[in-house]
Structures are given as C-alpha cells and as structure tokens.
Design a protein around this motif. Structure first.
Motif, PDB file in Angstrom:
ATOM      1  N   CYS A 107      57.116 100.498  41.698  1.00 20.13           N
ATOM      2  CA  CYS A 107      56.464 100.608  40.397  1.00 20.13           C
ATOM      3  C   CYS A 107      57.052  99.571  39.437  1.00 20.13           C
ATOM      4  O   CYS A 107      58.257  99.532  39.232  1.00 20.13           O
ATOM      5  CB  CYS A 107      56.637 102.002  39.809  1.00 20.13           C
ATOM      6  SG  CYS A 107      55.777 102.203  38.224  1.00 20.13           S
ATOM      7  N   PRO A 108      56.201  98.739  38.813  1.00 19.53           N
ATOM      8  CA  PRO A 108      56.693  97.726  37.887  1.00 19.53           C
ATOM      9  C   PRO A 108      56.856  98.223  36.442  1.00 19.53           C
ATOM     10  O   PRO A 108      57.249  97.464  35.568  1.00 19.53           O
ATOM     11  CB  PRO A 108      55.612  96.642  37.963  1.00 19.53           C
ATOM     12  CG  PRO A 108      54.367  97.408  38.228  1.00 19.53           C
ATOM     13  CD  PRO A 108      54.782  98.557  39.106  1.00 19.53           C
ATOM     14  N   ASN A 109      56.563  99.492  36.201  1.00 21.51           N
ATOM     15  CA  ASN A 109      56.654 100.065  34.855  1.00 21.51           C
ATOM     16  C   ASN A 109      58.105 100.435  34.545  1.00 21.51           C
ATOM     17  O   ASN A 109      58.670 101.342  35.147  1.00 21.51           O
ATOM     18  CB  ASN A 109      55.751 101.293  34.750  1.00 21.51           C
ATOM     19  CG  ASN A 109      55.808 101.968  33.398  1.00 21.51           C
ATOM     20  OD1 ASN A 109      56.461 101.494  32.474  1.00 21.51           O
ATOM     21  ND2 ASN A 109      55.113 103.083  33.285  1.00 21.51           N
ATOM     22  N   GLU A 110      58.704  99.744  33.579  1.00 23.24           N
ATOM     23  CA  GLU A 110      60.113  99.962  33.246  1.00 23.24           C
ATOM     24  C   GLU A 110      60.396 101.368  32.722  1.00 23.24           C
ATOM     25  O   GLU A 110      61.534 101.823  32.744  1.00 23.24           O
ATOM     26  CB  GLU A 110      60.583  98.923  32.233  1.00 23.24           C
ATOM     27  CG  GLU A 110      60.608  97.525  32.803  1.00 23.24           C
ATOM     28  CD  GLU A 110      61.063  96.480  31.797  1.00 23.24           C
ATOM     29  OE1 GLU A 110      61.483  96.848  30.681  1.00 23.24           O
ATOM     30  OE2 GLU A 110      60.998  95.294  32.135  1.00 23.24           O
ATOM     31  N   ASN A 111      59.382 102.069  32.261  1.00 22.16           N
ATOM     32  CA  ASN A 111      59.561 103.423  31.738  1.00 22.16           C
ATOM     33  C   ASN A 111      59.400 104.502  32.807  1.00 22.16           C
ATOM     34  O   ASN A 111      59.519 105.680  32.504  1.00 22.16           O
ATOM     35  CB  ASN A 111      58.567 103.682  30.598  1.00 22.16           C
ATOM     36  CG  ASN A 111      58.789 102.736  29.435  1.00 22.16           C
ATOM     37  OD1 ASN A 111      59.924 102.440  29.078  1.00 22.16           O
ATOM     38  ND2 ASN A 111      57.711 102.237  28.874  1.00 22.16           N
ATOM     39  N   CYS A 112      59.119 104.103  34.015  1.00 22.37           N
ATOM     40  CA  CYS A 112      58.890 105.051  35.104  1.00 22.37           C
ATOM     41  C   CYS A 112      60.212 105.437  35.776  1.00 22.37           C
ATOM     42  O   CYS A 112      61.108 104.607  35.929  1.00 22.37           O
ATOM     43  CB  CYS A 112      57.955 104.433  36.137  1.00 22.37           C
ATOM     44  SG  CYS A 112      57.584 105.516  37.542  1.00 22.37           S
ATOM     45  N   ASN A 154      55.634 106.601  46.148  1.00 25.68           N
ATOM     46  CA  ASN A 154      54.924 106.908  44.910  1.00 25.68           C
ATOM     47  C   ASN A 154      53.786 105.932  44.607  1.00 25.68           C
ATOM     48  O   ASN A 154      53.025 106.140  43.683  1.00 25.68           O
ATOM     49  CB  ASN A 154      55.896 106.922  43.722  1.00 25.68           C
ATOM     50  CG  ASN A 154      56.589 105.600  43.521  1.00 25.68           C
ATOM     51  OD1 ASN A 154      57.113 105.019  44.476  1.00 25.68           O
ATOM     52  ND2 ASN A 154      56.619 105.102  42.304  1.00 25.68           N
ATOM     53  N   ILE A 155      53.633 104.876  45.375  1.00 30.15           N
ATOM     54  CA  ILE A 155      52.594 103.871  45.135  1.00 30.15           C
ATOM     55  C   ILE A 155      51.449 104.073  46.124  1.00 30.15           C
ATOM     56  O   ILE A 155      51.675 104.216  47.327  1.00 30.15           O
ATOM     57  CB  ILE A 155      53.160 102.441  45.282  1.00 30.15           C
ATOM     58  CG1 ILE A 155      54.325 102.213  44.332  1.00 30.15           C
ATOM     59  CG2 ILE A 155      52.068 101.401  45.058  1.00 30.15           C
ATOM     60  CD1 ILE A 155      53.993 102.354  42.862  1.00 30.15           C
ATOM     61  N   GLN A 167      43.447  93.643  45.237  1.00 31.69           N
ATOM     62  CA  GLN A 167      43.890  95.019  45.451  1.00 31.69           C
ATOM     63  C   GLN A 167      44.572  95.554  44.201  1.00 31.69           C
ATOM     64  O   GLN A 167      45.346  94.865  43.568  1.00 31.69           O
ATOM     65  CB  GLN A 167      44.870  95.072  46.630  1.00 31.69           C
ATOM     66  CG  GLN A 167      45.403  96.451  46.945  1.00 31.69           C
ATOM     67  CD  GLN A 167      44.331  97.378  47.473  1.00 31.69           C
ATOM     68  OE1 GLN A 167      43.684  97.074  48.472  1.00 31.69           O
ATOM     69  NE2 GLN A 167      44.118  98.500  46.814  1.00 31.69           N
ATOM     70  N   ARG A 168      44.255  96.796  43.834  1.00 30.18           N
ATOM     71  CA  ARG A 168      44.937  97.479  42.733  1.00 30.18           C
ATOM     72  C   ARG A 168      45.796  98.589  43.330  1.00 30.18           C
ATOM     73  O   ARG A 168      45.511  99.130  44.382  1.00 30.18           O
ATOM     74  CB  ARG A 168      43.936  98.085  41.745  1.00 30.18           C
ATOM     75  CG  ARG A 168      43.219  97.042  40.932  1.00 30.18           C
ATOM     76  CD  ARG A 168      42.245  97.657  39.950  1.00 30.18           C
ATOM     77  NE  ARG A 168      42.829  98.659  39.079  1.00 30.18           N
ATOM     78  CZ  ARG A 168      43.464  98.403  37.937  1.00 30.18           C
ATOM     79  NH1 ARG A 168      43.609  97.180  37.534  1.00 30.18           N
ATOM     80  NH2 ARG A 168      43.944  99.380  37.206  1.00 30.18           N
ATOM     81  N   CYS A 203      53.951 107.830  37.187  1.00 24.25           N
ATOM     82  CA  CYS A 203      53.641 107.478  35.793  1.00 24.25           C
ATOM     83  C   CYS A 203      52.169 107.136  35.563  1.00 24.25           C
ATOM     84  O   CYS A 203      51.764 106.896  34.422  1.00 24.25           O
ATOM     85  CB  CYS A 203      54.518 106.314  35.332  1.00 24.25           C
ATOM     86  SG  CYS A 203      54.131 104.742  36.136  1.00 24.25           S
ATOM     87  N   GLN A 204      51.383 107.074  36.631  1.00 19.13           N
ATOM     88  CA  GLN A 204      49.951 106.761  36.581  1.00 19.13           C
ATOM     89  C   GLN A 204      49.654 105.306  36.188  1.00 19.13           C
ATOM     90  O   GLN A 204      48.512 104.964  35.898  1.00 19.13           O
ATOM     91  CB  GLN A 204      49.201 107.715  35.640  1.00 19.13           C
ATOM     92  CG  GLN A 204      49.380 109.182  35.948  1.00 19.13           C
ATOM     93  CD  GLN A 204      48.948 109.546  37.366  1.00 19.13           C
ATOM     94  OE1 GLN A 204      47.854 109.223  37.780  1.00 19.13           O
ATOM     95  NE2 GLN A 204      49.822 110.217  38.102  1.00 19.13           N
ATOM     96  N   GLU A 205      50.670 104.440  36.134  1.00 19.48           N
ATOM     97  CA  GLU A 205      50.481 103.023  35.822  1.00 19.48           C
ATOM     98  C   GLU A 205      49.687 102.372  36.950  1.00 19.48           C
ATOM     99  O   GLU A 205      49.941 102.597  38.123  1.00 19.48           O
ATOM    100  CB  GLU A 205      51.843 102.340  35.684  1.00 19.48           C
ATOM    101  CG  GLU A 205      51.776 100.850  35.512  1.00 19.48           C
ATOM    102  CD  GLU A 205      51.700 100.429  34.057  1.00 19.48           C
ATOM    103  OE1 GLU A 205      51.487  99.241  33.819  1.00 19.48           O
ATOM    104  OE2 GLU A 205      51.855 101.292  33.174  1.00 19.48           O
ATOM    105  N   THR A 206      48.689 101.551  36.580  1.00 20.94           N
ATOM    106  CA  THR A 206      47.949 100.784  37.571  1.00 20.94           C
ATOM    107  C   THR A 206      48.296  99.310  37.404  1.00 20.94           C
ATOM    108  O   THR A 206      48.603  98.853  36.303  1.00 20.94           O
ATOM    109  CB  THR A 206      46.423 100.968  37.431  1.00 20.94           C
ATOM    110  OG1 THR A 206      46.017 100.533  36.145  1.00 20.94           O
ATOM    111  CG2 THR A 206      46.030 102.421  37.648  1.00 20.94           C
TER     112      THR A 206
END
Length: 142
Positions: free
Chosen positions: A14-19, A29-30, A41-42, A48-51
């Motif tokens: 996950c690239p989301n720093e808040n996750c 989780n991905i 591809q997404r 965290c539901q980040e896409t």
C-alpha cells in the motif's frame, strides 16, 4: 535461507502513508481493482480503501502521453537535440518536456537503464542529459 526482496512491484504494498499496512510487502491487503480508462491495472488496499494504478510512483504517472513518446523525447535530449527541435518535431510544449525531464531526474537509475538498453544512448550522452537537468534547475528567471 530465504531471499530478501530488495525491490517490490506496484500492487504488492500500500502506497498510502496513513495506512497501517503502508509499504509492507505481500501482506495480502492489496487486490486488483479493475482498470483505468487507459487500460492500466488498478489496485485497492483492503485496509484503507486507497486505490492506485500500476504506474503510480513512476515517471509515467498521470501522464497523457505514451511512455514510449516520453522516453523517445528524453533519448533525443540525451543525444543532443534541443528542446526547440523536440518541440518542433513532436509538438510538445517546452514546459511539458521540462516536466518529463524533471521527473526523469527523480527516477534517474530506471530511466538510464531504459535509455541505454532500448534507445542506444551512450554513457557520455547520459552524463550530458543529467548535466542539462542540473543546469536547468539552477537557471534563474524564465
């Protein structure tokens, strides 16, 4: 003995720093989450539901020009073509080419590898390209 992963691929963390799972590789989780309009591809983090798309964090992220066009323009710069020549031949604005160049500098090692292997750019031309980038960064005014 297990092999330690040095580099990870997009879609494995996950690239989301808040996750809670930020930058943790292969934790499950991905998940794949469809495709962008451009056919990329997404992915989505289940936590965290980040896409995010497959090219997030690369030179090509949020670019509307094909990767081959960007790389070809960078190769032309490395081989001594001026920004004016590329603007005339390819039709891209100076600002666009400059933004590609600035982003390429942030991904220098990967860009060098592609330019050398796929576009026949030599080591001295690569040095000239990065000197050009450094000079543009120090230029004062417009």
């Amino acid at each position: 003995m297990t092999d330690k992963k040095v580099l990870s691929e997009v879609g494995s963390f996950c690239p989301n720093e808040n996750c809670e799972f930020y930058a943790l590789i292969d934790t499950g989780n991905i998940q794949k989450f469809g495709f962008t309009r451009q056919g990329r591809q997404r992915y989505r983090c289940k936590e965290c539901q980040e896409t995010f798309s497959e090219n997030r964090g690369t030179l090509f992220y949020r670019r509307r020009v094909a990767a081959s066009e960007i790389l070809q323009s960078l190769a032309l710069l490395a081989k001594g073509s001026s920004m004016n020549a590329i603007k005339t031949s390819k039709g891209y604005k100076h600002e666009t080419i400059g933004s590609w160049l600035a982003e390429a500098a942030r991904h220098a090692q990967e860009v060098e590898t592609v330019l050398v292997q796929e576009y026949g750019v030599g080591a001295s031309e690569i040095d000239g390209l990065w000197s050009f980038v450094q000079h543009k960064g120090q230029k004062k005014g417009g």
